[in-house]
Design a protein around this motif. Structure first.
Motif, mmCIF file in Angstrom:
data_model
loop_
_atom_site.group_PDB
_atom_site.id
_atom_site.type_symbol
_atom_site.label_atom_id
_atom_site.label_comp_id
_atom_site.label_asym_id
_atom_site.label_seq_id
_atom_site.Cartn_x
_atom_site.Cartn_y
_atom_site.Cartn_z
ATOM 1 N N ASN A 153 35.117 -29.841 -19.470
ATOM 2 C CA ASN A 153 34.389 -30.280 -20.536
ATOM 3 C C ASN A 153 34.688 -29.497 -21.710
ATOM 4 O O ASN A 153 34.579 -28.491 -21.848
ATOM 5 C CB ASN A 153 32.816 -30.545 -20.193
ATOM 6 C CG ASN A 153 32.700 -31.353 -18.994
ATOM 7 O OD1 ASN A 153 33.142 -32.460 -18.841
ATOM 8 N ND2 ASN A 153 31.388 -30.787 -18.412
ATOM 9 N N HIS A 154 34.912 -30.387 -22.989
ATOM 10 C CA HIS A 154 35.039 -29.778 -24.277
ATOM 11 C C HIS A 154 34.277 -30.755 -25.098
ATOM 12 O O HIS A 154 33.774 -31.856 -24.887
ATOM 13 C CB HIS A 154 36.560 -30.088 -24.720
ATOM 14 C CG HIS A 154 37.515 -29.574 -23.737
ATOM 15 N ND1 HIS A 154 38.091 -28.448 -23.874
ATOM 16 C CD2 HIS A 154 38.337 -30.208 -22.495
ATOM 17 C CE1 HIS A 154 38.852 -28.018 -22.972
ATOM 18 N NE2 HIS A 154 39.106 -29.016 -22.222
ATOM 19 N N GLU A 155 33.971 -29.788 -26.370
ATOM 20 C CA GLU A 155 33.213 -30.609 -27.429
ATOM 21 C C GLU A 155 33.816 -29.973 -28.923
ATOM 22 O O GLU A 155 34.129 -28.706 -29.011
ATOM 23 C CB GLU A 155 31.792 -30.515 -27.146
ATOM 24 C CG GLU A 155 31.119 -29.156 -27.099
ATOM 25 C CD GLU A 155 29.556 -29.186 -26.778
ATOM 26 O OE1 GLU A 155 28.985 -28.776 -27.885
ATOM 27 O OE2 GLU A 155 29.290 -29.449 -25.672
ATOM 28 N N SER A 206 36.460 -35.025 -21.383
ATOM 29 C CA SER A 206 36.770 -34.161 -20.282
ATOM 30 C C SER A 206 38.324 -34.436 -20.071
ATOM 31 O O SER A 206 38.925 -35.265 -20.463
ATOM 32 C CB SER A 206 36.236 -34.579 -19.034
ATOM 33 O OG SER A 206 35.008 -34.550 -19.120
ATOM 34 N N ASP A 207 39.000 -33.164 -19.908
ATOM 35 C CA ASP A 207 40.538 -33.229 -20.063
ATOM 36 C C ASP A 207 40.999 -33.365 -18.480
ATOM 37 O O ASP A 207 40.086 -33.885 -17.693
ATOM 38 C CB ASP A 207 41.127 -31.807 -20.499
ATOM 39 C CG ASP A 207 40.574 -30.661 -19.334
ATOM 40 O OD1 ASP A 207 40.241 -31.004 -18.409
ATOM 41 O OD2 ASP A 207 40.696 -29.380 -19.983
ATOM 42 N N LYS A 208 42.243 -33.413 -18.414
ATOM 43 C CA LYS A 208 42.747 -33.967 -16.899
ATOM 44 C C LYS A 208 42.177 -33.017 -15.787
ATOM 45 O O LYS A 208 42.165 -33.665 -14.664
ATOM 46 C CB LYS A 208 44.417 -33.870 -16.929
ATOM 47 C CG LYS A 208 44.807 -35.075 -18.072
ATOM 48 C CD LYS A 208 46.327 -34.683 -17.923
ATOM 49 C CE LYS A 208 47.031 -35.869 -19.078
ATOM 50 N NZ LYS A 208 48.633 -35.573 -19.267
#
Length: 141
Positions: A103-105, A97-99
């Motif tokens: 959510n990213h993958e 998870s960024d700031k």
């Protein structure tokens, strides 16, 4: 059918085999004092096919590879932008998870074996022409 110019991705029982060329020089990743050495690099993998209109299409996929330990050191020492490689490894999914909370993958390849292809700067024009002729014969549109 094997050809140095033909670049493919295969998946077989948890193993992936990828052939392509380095997009940039490999980079050493600092992980702390007691951590094993890690090197990260990206390769471009090309796919050639004909679309529904019978037009020749080239599709490029960029794949991130991680190498660890002695393999990481060898990749740093011998690989450079443009050099061809064959990587045998396993897929790993990274999630974070960024700031802002998004959510990213991404999927990466963790290398277990890296074969350094003959440097393109040392390939003669005759060898290059023969390889391209063989590639033309192999790709049946």
């Amino acid at each position: 059918m094997h050809n140095k110019q033909l670049q493919r991705v295969f998946l077989y029982q948890g193993q992936v085999v990828i052939e392509g060329n380095l997009v940039r020089d490999p980079e050493r990743v600092e992980l702390g004092e007691n951590a094993s050495e890690m090197t990260k690099f990206s390769i471009a993998v090309n796919r050639f096919f004909r679309n529904a209109k019978a037009e020749a299409v080239e599709e490029v996929m960029f794949i991130t590879v991680q190498a660890w330990g002695t393999l990481a050191k060898n990749c740093l020492d011998y690989l450079h932008k443009g050099r061809g490689v064959r990587v045998v490894g396993r897929l790993r999914q990274e999630r974070w998870s960024d700031k802002e909370g998004a959510n990213h993958e991404r999927i990466i390849v963790v290398a277990e074996h890296v074969e350094f292809k003959k440097d393109s700067n040392t390939t003669s024009k005759t060898e290059e022409a023969q390889e391209l002729d063989a590639l033309d014969q192999e790709i049946a549109f």
